[in-house]
Design a protein around this motif. Structure first.
Motif, PDB file in Angstrom:
ATOM      1  N   PHE A  10      -1.520  -2.351  -9.392  1.00 50.57           N
ATOM      2  CA  PHE A  10      -0.517  -1.314  -9.654  1.00 50.57           C
ATOM      3  C   PHE A  10       0.820  -1.838  -9.132  1.00 50.57           C
ATOM      4  CE2 PHE A  10      -4.582   0.683  -8.758  1.00 50.57           C
ATOM      5  CZ  PHE A  10      -4.705   1.662  -9.723  1.00 50.57           C
ATOM      6  N   GLY A  11       1.924  -1.224  -9.604  1.00 50.75           N
ATOM      7  CA  GLY A  11       3.206  -1.468  -8.941  1.00 50.75           C
ATOM      8  C   GLY A  11       4.016  -2.630  -9.447  1.00 50.75           C
ATOM      9  N   CYS A  12       4.812  -3.205  -8.547  1.00 55.05           N
ATOM     10  CA  CYS A  12       5.905  -4.093  -8.938  1.00 55.05           C
ATOM     11  C   CYS A  12       5.483  -5.555  -9.016  1.00 55.05           C
ATOM     12  CB  CYS A  12       7.054  -3.933  -7.955  1.00 55.05           C
ATOM     13  SG  CYS A  12       6.649  -4.467  -6.294  1.00 55.05           S
ATOM     14  N   GLN A  13       6.471  -6.405  -9.283  1.00 59.36           N
ATOM     15  CA  GLN A  13       6.225  -7.846  -9.411  1.00 59.36           C
ATOM     16  C   GLN A  13       5.667  -8.458  -8.130  1.00 59.36           C
ATOM     17  OE1 GLN A  13      10.290  -8.353 -10.361  1.00 59.36           O
ATOM     18  NE2 GLN A  13       9.949  -8.695 -12.531  1.00 59.36           N
ATOM     19  N   MET A  14       6.060  -7.879  -6.991  1.00 57.99           N
ATOM     20  CA  MET A  14       5.530  -8.391  -5.707  1.00 57.99           C
ATOM     21  C   MET A  14       4.017  -8.255  -5.694  1.00 57.99           C
ATOM     22  SD  MET A  14       8.113  -8.724  -3.574  1.00 57.99           S
ATOM     23  CE  MET A  14       9.785  -8.459  -3.982  1.00 57.99           C
ATOM     24  N   ASN A  15       3.559  -7.087  -6.147  1.00 58.32           N
ATOM     25  CA  ASN A  15       2.121  -6.860  -6.155  1.00 58.32           C
ATOM     26  C   ASN A  15       1.430  -7.784  -7.154  1.00 58.32           C
ATOM     27  OD1 ASN A  15       1.747  -5.024  -4.142  1.00 58.32           O
ATOM     28  ND2 ASN A  15       0.841  -3.449  -5.455  1.00 58.32           N
ATOM     29  N   LYS A  16       2.092  -8.026  -8.273  1.00 58.08           N
ATOM     30  CA  LYS A  16       1.489  -8.936  -9.260  1.00 58.08           C
ATOM     31  C   LYS A  16       1.366 -10.323  -8.650  1.00 58.08           C
ATOM     32  CE  LYS A  16       2.878  -6.281 -13.230  1.00 58.08           C
ATOM     33  NZ  LYS A  16       4.124  -5.870 -13.874  1.00 58.08           N
ATOM     34  N   ALA A  17       2.416 -10.749  -7.947  1.00 57.17           N
ATOM     35  CA  ALA A  17       2.367 -12.071  -7.305  1.00 57.17           C
ATOM     36  C   ALA A  17       1.263 -12.105  -6.243  1.00 57.17           C
ATOM     37  CB  ALA A  17       3.724 -12.405  -6.691  1.00 57.17           C
ATOM     38  N   THR A  47      -2.586  -1.873  -4.555  1.00 59.17           N
ATOM     39  CA  THR A  47      -2.044  -0.543  -4.805  1.00 59.17           C
ATOM     40  C   THR A  47      -0.546  -0.419  -4.600  1.00 59.17           C
ATOM     41  OG1 THR A  47      -2.442   0.016  -2.498  1.00 59.17           O
ATOM     42  CG2 THR A  47      -4.229   0.476  -4.057  1.00 59.17           C
ATOM     43  N   CYS A  48       0.009   0.651  -5.176  1.00 59.02           N
ATOM     44  CA  CYS A  48       1.440   0.945  -5.091  1.00 59.02           C
ATOM     45  C   CYS A  48       1.625   2.377  -4.610  1.00 59.02           C
ATOM     46  CB  CYS A  48       2.058   0.797  -6.479  1.00 59.02           C
ATOM     47  SG  CYS A  48       3.770   1.345  -6.585  1.00 59.02           S
ATOM     48  N   SER A  49       2.578   2.600  -3.710  1.00 55.82           N
ATOM     49  CA  SER A  49       2.795   3.978  -3.258  1.00 55.82           C
ATOM     50  C   SER A  49       4.232   4.431  -3.484  1.00 55.82           C
ATOM     51  CB  SER A  49       2.413   4.115  -1.779  1.00 55.82           C
ATOM     52  OG  SER A  49       3.222   3.282  -1.008  1.00 55.82           O
ATOM     53  N   ALA A  54       1.306   7.054  -8.899  1.00 52.79           N
ATOM     54  CA  ALA A  54       0.638   5.747  -8.775  1.00 52.79           C
ATOM     55  C   ALA A  54      -0.515   5.874  -7.774  1.00 52.79           C
ATOM     56  CB  ALA A  54       1.617   4.684  -8.322  1.00 52.79           C
ATOM     57  N   GLU A  55      -0.254   6.640  -6.722  1.00 52.83           N
ATOM     58  CA  GLU A  55      -1.265   6.797  -5.674  1.00 52.83           C
ATOM     59  C   GLU A  55      -2.464   7.606  -6.187  1.00 52.83           C
ATOM     60  OE1 GLU A  55       0.679   7.991  -1.962  1.00 52.83           O
ATOM     61  OE2 GLU A  55      -1.316   8.448  -1.195  1.00 52.83           O
ATOM     62  N   GLN A  56      -2.166   8.662  -6.916  1.00 58.45           N
ATOM     63  CA  GLN A  56      -3.262   9.508  -7.419  1.00 58.45           C
ATOM     64  C   GLN A  56      -4.169   8.753  -8.382  1.00 58.45           C
ATOM     65  OE1 GLN A  56      -3.981  12.062  -5.816  1.00 58.45           O
ATOM     66  NE2 GLN A  56      -2.026  11.944  -4.738  1.00 58.45           N
ATOM     67  N   LYS A  57      -3.571   7.867  -9.177  1.00 54.55           N
ATOM     68  CA  LYS A  57      -4.355   7.091 -10.126  1.00 54.55           C
ATOM     69  C   LYS A  57      -5.373   6.234  -9.369  1.00 54.55           C
ATOM     70  CE  LYS A  57      -2.722   4.222 -13.720  1.00 54.55           C
ATOM     71  NZ  LYS A  57      -1.462   3.891 -14.357  1.00 54.55           N
ATOM     72  N   LEU A  58      -4.927   5.678  -8.255  1.00 59.34           N
ATOM     73  CA  LEU A  58      -5.824   4.859  -7.448  1.00 59.34           C
ATOM     74  C   LEU A  58      -7.057   5.669  -7.050  1.00 59.34           C
ATOM     75  CD1 LEU A  58      -6.656   2.540  -5.481  1.00 59.34           C
ATOM     76  CD2 LEU A  58      -5.348   3.777  -3.757  1.00 59.34           C
ATOM     77  N   TYR A  59      -6.824   6.913  -6.565  1.00 58.97           N
ATOM     78  CA  TYR A  59      -7.965   7.680  -6.066  1.00 58.97           C
ATOM     79  C   TYR A  59      -8.980   7.972  -7.160  1.00 58.97           C
ATOM     80  CZ  TYR A  59      -5.511   8.050  -1.688  1.00 58.97           C
ATOM     81  OH  TYR A  59      -4.881   7.731  -0.511  1.00 58.97           O
ATOM     82  N   SER A  60      -8.486   8.163  -8.386  1.00 55.63           N
ATOM     83  CA  SER A  60      -9.464   8.443  -9.436  1.00 55.63           C
ATOM     84  C   SER A  60     -10.258   7.172  -9.774  1.00 55.63           C
ATOM     85  CB  SER A  60      -8.798   9.090 -10.646  1.00 55.63           C
ATOM     86  OG  SER A  60      -8.277   8.134 -11.507  1.00 55.63           O
ATOM     87  N   TYR A  61      -9.596   6.023  -9.826  1.00 55.96           N
ATOM     88  CA  TYR A  61     -10.318   4.759 -10.073  1.00 55.96           C
ATOM     89  C   TYR A  61     -11.337   4.499  -8.959  1.00 55.96           C
ATOM     90  CZ  TYR A  61      -6.959   2.990 -13.584  1.00 55.96           C
ATOM     91  OH  TYR A  61      -6.170   2.790 -14.684  1.00 55.96           O
ATOM     92  N   LEU A  62     -10.847   4.685  -7.739  1.00 55.25           N
ATOM     93  CA  LEU A  62     -11.654   4.360  -6.566  1.00 55.25           C
ATOM     94  C   LEU A  62     -12.900   5.237  -6.500  1.00 55.25           C
ATOM     95  CD1 LEU A  62     -11.440   2.485  -4.155  1.00 55.25           C
ATOM     96  CD2 LEU A  62     -10.054   4.194  -2.977  1.00 55.25           C
ATOM     97  N   ALA A  80      -6.072  -3.080  -1.266  1.00 56.61           N
ATOM     98  CA  ALA A  80      -4.980  -3.884  -0.716  1.00 56.61           C
ATOM     99  C   ALA A  80      -3.657  -3.239  -1.099  1.00 56.61           C
ATOM    100  CB  ALA A  80      -5.078  -5.299  -1.277  1.00 56.61           C
ATOM    101  N   GLY A  81      -2.559  -3.799  -0.613  1.00 56.24           N
ATOM    102  CA  GLY A  81      -1.240  -3.376  -1.076  1.00 56.24           C
ATOM    103  C   GLY A  81      -0.668  -2.196  -0.322  1.00 56.24           C
ATOM    104  N   CYS A  82       0.241  -1.477  -0.993  1.00 54.24           N
ATOM    105  CA  CYS A  82       1.121  -0.543  -0.292  1.00 54.24           C
ATOM    106  C   CYS A  82       0.456   0.770   0.114  1.00 54.24           C
ATOM    107  CB  CYS A  82       2.366  -0.314  -1.134  1.00 54.24           C
ATOM    108  SG  CYS A  82       3.313  -1.851  -1.322  1.00 54.24           S
ATOM    109  N   VAL A  83      -0.493   1.276  -0.689  1.00 52.81           N
ATOM    110  CA  VAL A  83      -1.198   2.494  -0.254  1.00 52.81           C
ATOM    111  C   VAL A  83      -2.103   2.149   0.934  1.00 52.81           C
ATOM    112  CG1 VAL A  83      -2.794   4.348  -0.896  1.00 52.81           C
ATOM    113  CG2 VAL A  83      -1.134   3.507  -2.570  1.00 52.81           C
ATOM    114  N   ALA A  84      -2.687   0.962   0.909  1.00 56.17           N
ATOM    115  CA  ALA A  84      -3.534   0.522   2.021  1.00 56.17           C
ATOM    116  C   ALA A  84      -2.724   0.523   3.308  1.00 56.17           C
ATOM    117  CB  ALA A  84      -4.086  -0.872   1.741  1.00 56.17           C
TER     118      ALA A  84
END
Ligand code: SAH
Ligand code: SF4
Ligand code: F3S
Length: 447
Positions: A10-17, A47-49, A54-62, A80-84
């Motif tokens: 999820f989220g920005c280019q940083m997360n993709k990298a 994850t992205c927060s 973006a955060e809610q989508k994570l919870y449904s996947y998880l 991993a990532g920003c919600v973590a």
């Protein structure tokens, strides 16, 4: 314990990298990728927060994978990532099936963290940490264009933003390490790099003075870095993001103009066109200053593409203040603007203010702004019609009949009537035949 892995980003280019780095680590441990999440032995959510959705989508996947784990106990679940980073231990209480919670600063250390998991522990890695130089090899999605981190973290305190809390303090990589990575990419056939930072203009502030630095007190600046890395043989295009209007300099514009590989595309978020809202956001510039930056760019590079981010419905935003954003978008003529309705984020100052804007007002403003953005982009696209553009071919896209996909120097996605896969990774001349607000279609000049 290896097998197949699946990463959702999820989220920005940083997360993709970061995801590419983590995929590289997993593969060096013997894992192999799978597209099918239900076939994977290790599922990682990066994850992205930035906004609540973006955060809610994570919870449904998880939730789905947590359930699967009851039937397949050897499934490893990583967040991993920003919600973590934001939630830390709380994530384990909410979803006890998770094996590993790791903040963005731990992306390089996925291997050692998984070893701890194998010893039967649930691991939380969210302490502020120095990011070690990467010794692992990322598994990059593209073989043509690559992300290169230059600065991690953010020291700004925009009152709406979670990033400084989840990405930590600014930490610049050394110019030598950055250049080495770009040289390696060139050797492996990459043609384009995008230099990444949340506030790329802050590059070098935390490094000791000396060497190639021409900034205040002999410190290296982002502009110095561009000159330093420019001549790596084999790299044809250099891009960068994100620029902050507060620190954007004339020297940087001059460098982009002088350096032939640096593409004429500037991503400079303005967030709001109203000076009082900008102040409440603690952005550190005015709408007039923003316009001046764009004028300065266009003086030297009249054809440069300008893109930005904007937020509507920031606490207290009146209809009149919102109109100032609409006006700015109409005046500047952006090639693209990523728009968002303000979303209150935990721990940020603006989330606690009493003057929140109702959801329906935010949604309505968002729609109206998107309409103006789309109109503006359509107008900007017109300039490409019948023009010959240099396109770097990045790959195929399955949607026939235009199998090849690439970008102009100004970052417009371009589809090409050709199935010449041998052109992937090459710069070609393309005659543009159709224009749409955010993409173009053309034919090869010499087939
Ligand atoms: N460092 C970049 C932005 C990073 S976040 C900068 O300073 O411009 C990417 C974008 O998300 C921001 O530009 C902003 O437009 C949006 N954003 C950040 N926080 C937000 C929030 N709380 N609600 C809505 N949008 C937000
Ligand atoms: Fe967030 Fe502001 Fe930092 Fe951008 S500069 S990441 S908006 S705090
Ligand atoms: Fe999201 Fe984190 Fe990027 S919050 S936008 S993934 S820095």
């Amino acid at each position: 314990m290896t097998g197949k892995y699946h990463i959702v980003t999820f989220g920005c280019q940083m997360n993709k990298a970061d995801s590419e780095r983590m995929a590289g680590i997993l593969e060096s441990m013997g894992y192999t990728p799978t597209e099918d999440v239900n076939e994977a032995k290790l599922v990682l959510y990066n994850t992205c927060s930035i906004r609540d959705n973006a955060e809610q989508k994570l919870y449904s996947y998880l939730g789905r994978q947590a359930k699967r784990k009851h039937a397949e106990p050897d499934l490893t679940l990583v967040v991993a990532g920003c919600v973590a980073q934001q939630e830390g231990e709380k994530l384990l209480r909410r979803v006890p099936e998770i094996d590993l919670v790791m903040g963005p600063q731990y992306a390089n250390r996925l291997g050692e963290l998984l070893e701890q998991v194998e010893q039967g522990r649930q691991v939380v890695a969210t302490e502020e940490a120095y990011i070690e130089e990467d010794i692992t090899k990322p598994r990059r999605q593209s073989q043509v264009t690559a992300w290169v981190n230059v600065i991690y973290g953010c020291n700004e305190r925009c009152t709406y933003c979670i990033v400084p809390f989840v990405r930590g303090k600014e930490q610049s990589r050394t110019p030598e390490a950055i250049k080495r990575e770009i040289e390696e990419l060139a050797q492996r056939g990459y043609k384009e790099v995008t230099l990444l930072g949340q506030n790329i203009d802050a590059y070098g502030r935390d490094l000791p003075p000396g060497g190639i630095g021409k900034g205040v007190g002999g410190k290296i600046t982002f502009t110095d870095l561009l000159y330093y890395i420019h001549d790596v043989e084999g790299i044809e295009r250099i891009r960068f993001a994100t620029s902050h209007p507060r620190y954007f300099s004339r020297r940087l514009i001059q460098a982009c103009y002088e350096l032939p590989k640096v593409c004429e595309h500037f991503h400079i978020p303005f967030q709001s066109g109203d000076n009082d809202i900008l102040k409440a956001m603690a952005r550190g510039y005015t709408r007039e200053r923003y316009r001046q930056i764009i004028d300065q760019i266009r003086e030297l590079m009249p054809d440069a593409a300008i893109s930005a981010d904007a937020i509507v419905g920031f606490p207290g935003e009146t209809e009149e203040q919102f109109q100032h954003t609409i006006e700015l978008v109409a005046e500047i003529g952006f090639d693209n603007v990523n728009t968002a309705a303000y979303s209150p984020r935990p721990g940020t100052p603006a989330a606690l203010w009493a003057n929140q804007i109702p959801e329906e007002v935010k949604d309505d403003r968002l729609q109206r702004l998107n309409h103006v953005v789309q109109q503006g982009a359509a107008k900007r696209s017109l300039r490409y019609r019948e023009r010959v553009e240099e396109i770097l071919i990045e790959g195929r896209q399955p949607k026939e009949p235009y199998p090849l996909m690439g970008r102009t120097r100004t970052n417009r996605i371009t589809f090409i009537h050709s199935d010449r896969e041998d052109l992937i990774g090459k710069l070609v001349k393309v005659k543009i035949t159709e224009v749409r607000p955010f993409s173009l279609t053309g034919t090869l000049l010499h087939d």
